[in-house]
Motif scaffolding. Sequence first.
Motif: not given
Length: 211
Positions: A130-149
């Motif tokens: 997974f990405p190595s930053s919190y923001c990277g993890v959160l915005t990784q495509r297809g992982q958290f449905s509340f994140v859009r774009g």
Amino acid sequence: MLAAAAMGASSVAPAQVLPAPATEKVVKAVAQTMNEPLISTPLSNDPLAPAQVGGSEEPVADSAQDEAVTIEPGASLSETVARLRRSDAGSRELECLAAGVYFESKSEPLAGQLAVGQVIDNRTESRGRFPSSYCGVLTQRGQFSFVRGGRWPSVNKSSLQWKNAVAIARIVAGEIKESNVGKALFFHARRVSPGWRLTRVASVGNHVFYR
């Protein structure tokens, strides 16, 4: 959580794992909360941070917003959260972590919120899975449905639930307290059964955790 409708809401799935970017994870200096102030850099012009709007959640006063915070040895999770509560996460990375905690578990007991925050933290240390930053993890495509774009809904940052999420983020990033989910990397809501072939680690709050 996976955006796929078949999974249902509130599940962080083992699918679509991308290589980690070269971004650096938030510095663990947050652990200095024992004797020094936490990061206090303003978040102006943060492209990921949603605008603050009004809401129905109960506003509360900030705890030690601009001064040193001392955590007593043996303090409970609720006592620690009360000491670290604030509206300003202090950095983009901590705001991303707080957003993950808030949108995934804001209505859960603090132990459940800590567990969700721990999974996000675990992902940053997953050696390329997974990405190595919190923001990277959160915005990784297809992982958290509340994140859009790469963005998430607006948050009432004066609310108690947001301030609790910020406190949990500071606890996780500072390694002040650990959850009992260990090295879990995935979770889903109790109400869904995705049938993952993973090792079940624990059930905390409204979520079941896996690695």
